[in-house]
Enzyme design. Structure first.
Site, PDB file in Angstrom:
ATOM      1  CG  HIS A   1      35.766   5.993   6.805  1.00  0.00           C
ATOM      2  ND1 HIS A   1      36.315   6.160   8.060  1.00  0.00           N
ATOM      3  CD2 HIS A   1      35.177   7.170   6.503  1.00  0.00           C
ATOM      4  CE1 HIS A   1      36.048   7.380   8.498  1.00  0.00           C
ATOM      5  NE2 HIS A   1      35.348   8.004   7.565  1.00  0.00           N
TER       6      HIS A   1
ATOM      7  CB  SER B   1      35.971  11.508   6.109  1.00  0.00           C
ATOM      8  OG  SER B   1      34.981  10.837   6.838  1.00  0.00           O
TER       9      SER B   1
ATOM     10  CG  HIS C   1      30.818  12.410   2.670  1.00  0.00           C
ATOM     11  ND1 HIS C   1      31.423  12.554   3.902  1.00  0.00           N
ATOM     12  CD2 HIS C   1      31.286  11.232   2.163  1.00  0.00           C
ATOM     13  CE1 HIS C   1      32.209  11.515   4.134  1.00  0.00           C
ATOM     14  NE2 HIS C   1      32.152  10.707   3.099  1.00  0.00           N
TER      15      HIS C   1
ATOM     16  CB  ALA D   1      36.772  15.278   7.719  1.00  0.00           C
TER      17      ALA D   1
ATOM     18  CG  MET E   1      29.003  13.581  12.372  1.00  0.00           C
ATOM     19  SD  MET E   1      28.200  13.046  10.834  1.00  0.00           S
ATOM     20  CE  MET E   1      27.616  14.635  10.197  1.00  0.00           C
ATOM     21  CB  SER E   2      34.357  10.386  14.320  1.00  0.00           C
ATOM     22  OG  SER E   2      35.299  11.358  13.881  1.00  0.00           O
TER      23      SER E   2
ATOM     24  CE1 TYR F   1      27.891   7.624   9.310  1.00  0.00           C
ATOM     25  CE2 TYR F   1      28.617   9.367  10.794  1.00  0.00           C
ATOM     26  CZ  TYR F   1      28.829   8.575   9.681  1.00  0.00           C
ATOM     27  OH  TYR F   1      29.978   8.713   8.947  1.00  0.00           O
ATOM     28  CD  GLU F   2      29.580   3.199  10.096  1.00  0.00           C
ATOM     29  OE1 GLU F   2      29.808   2.329   9.241  1.00  0.00           O
ATOM     30  OE2 GLU F   2      30.455   3.660  10.872  1.00  0.00           O
TER      31      GLU F   2
ATOM     32  CG  HIS G   1      31.266   7.195  11.884  1.00  0.00           C
ATOM     33  ND1 HIS G   1      31.834   6.382  10.927  1.00  0.00           N
ATOM     34  CD2 HIS G   1      32.006   8.332  11.924  1.00  0.00           C
ATOM     35  CE1 HIS G   1      32.896   6.996  10.411  1.00  0.00           C
ATOM     36  NE2 HIS G   1      33.022   8.169  10.992  1.00  0.00           N
TER      37      HIS G   1
ATOM     38  CG  ASN H   1      32.234  21.496   6.159  1.00  0.00           C
ATOM     39  OD1 ASN H   1      32.739  20.422   6.526  1.00  0.00           O
ATOM     40  ND2 ASN H   1      31.197  22.027   6.761  1.00  0.00           N
TER      41      ASN H   1
END
Length: 304
Positions: free
Chosen positions: A67, A36, A260, A119, A222-223, A91-92, A89, A246
């Protein structure tokens, strides 16, 4: 659910790899995945040939802001490369075998070394926003629940049934990254750490962050891990690096909130330095590794 049903079968990957090879003269030996806000890495490639994911047979479409959703072929410091501007991902909503299919396509095209960026939120309290974390190990939380890209029938043409993951992150590549960082004056913000992957898309709760930190995770995202597992299963060397965008919230009295936009803004601020680090690493990859990659690709084609 079988691999054929989920996607990512040898036959599907072979069709995709062969289609791409007919569309470009580049024979990539290095694969790069942009996280990201880090898509500018692909912009460094020379003599680019760009394919939208939507135009590539059997490829998914990237739906996440930050992306770009395209595959870029070209040369980086003289090395033939393929770069994913955007990844897929869990979550998609896609099957995990389909999410990781590009790794197998790259393998069949001749890629020997994978470089992945992401990220991530910093769990280690010594980390600062903008730090680079070279991943030395990972914790695969979805894998604990059986969500693993290697689940289902194993195809020996890709790799063995039970691949080792204690050496998932190549030690020589990690040392190379530290050497390059020292030369560039980046050592003050380059770390070594453990990355934990969760399913997303929500950011973590305070209790979850505290638990993950106590388990030994330095950063959470998440990746990446699913891609590393498939790349290592296929015999590719892996290097992965997180940009700490973060700090994870672990204090109930804190007013901080993960979002995000913060991730993307930190990516923009550090992107140039990450480009320099990665491109210098690529320039120093040994040519004999590239020769091995081309040999492996030819062997794979002969088997099909």
């Amino acid at each position: 659910m079988s691999e054929t049903t989920c996607g990512g079968s040898y036959e599907e990957c072979r069709i995709t790899a062969d289609w791409l090879l007919t569309q470009t003269q580049v024979r990539p030996t290095v694969g790069i995945v942009c996280g990201s806000g880090l898509s500018a890495l692909a912009g460094m490639l020379k003599d680019q040939k760009v394919f939208k994911y939507s135009d590539i047979p059997n490829f998914l479409h990237s739906t996440v802001r930050g992306h770009a959703g395209q595959l870029v072929f070209g040369t980086l410091k003289g090395k033939p490369c393929v770069c994913m501007q955007g990844r897929f991902h869990l979550y998609e909503g896609h099957p995990i075998q389909k999410i990781t299919m590009p790794m197998r396509v790259f393998k069949l095209m001749g890629v020997k070394t994978m470089i992945m960026t992401n990220a991530a939120g910093g769990l280690n309290q010594d980390y600062k926003v903008g730090d680079f974390m070279i991943i030395k190990d990972h914790i695969n939380m979805p894998g604990f629940a059986g969500v693993n890209p290697l689940a289902g029938p194993n195809d020996d043409r890709f790799g063995v049934r039970f691949p080792c993951m204690s050496d998932a992150y190549d030690r020589e590549l990690r040392q190379l990254a530290h050497d390059v960082a020292a030369e560039l004056g980046y050592s003050d913000f380059v770390r070594d750490g453990v990355y934990c992957v969760l399913g997303g898309p929500n950011f973590e709760t305070i209790a979850e962050c505290r638990m993950l930190h106590r388990m030994g995770a330095d950063a959470v995202g998440m990746s990446t891990i699913h891609e590393v597992i498939v790349a290592r299963h296929a015999g590719m060397r892996c290097f992965a690096m997180s940009l700490i965008t973060n700090r994870a919230v672990m204090d109930y009295d804190s007013q901080e909130r993960a979002n995000h936009d913060e991730v993307l803004e930190t990516g923009r601020q550090r992107a140039k330095q990450m480009e320099v680090l990665v491109s210098t690493m690529v320039a120093r990859l040994k040519d004999d590794q590239n020769d091995d990659a081309n040999s492996d690709a030819n062997n794979d084609r002969n088997k099909s």
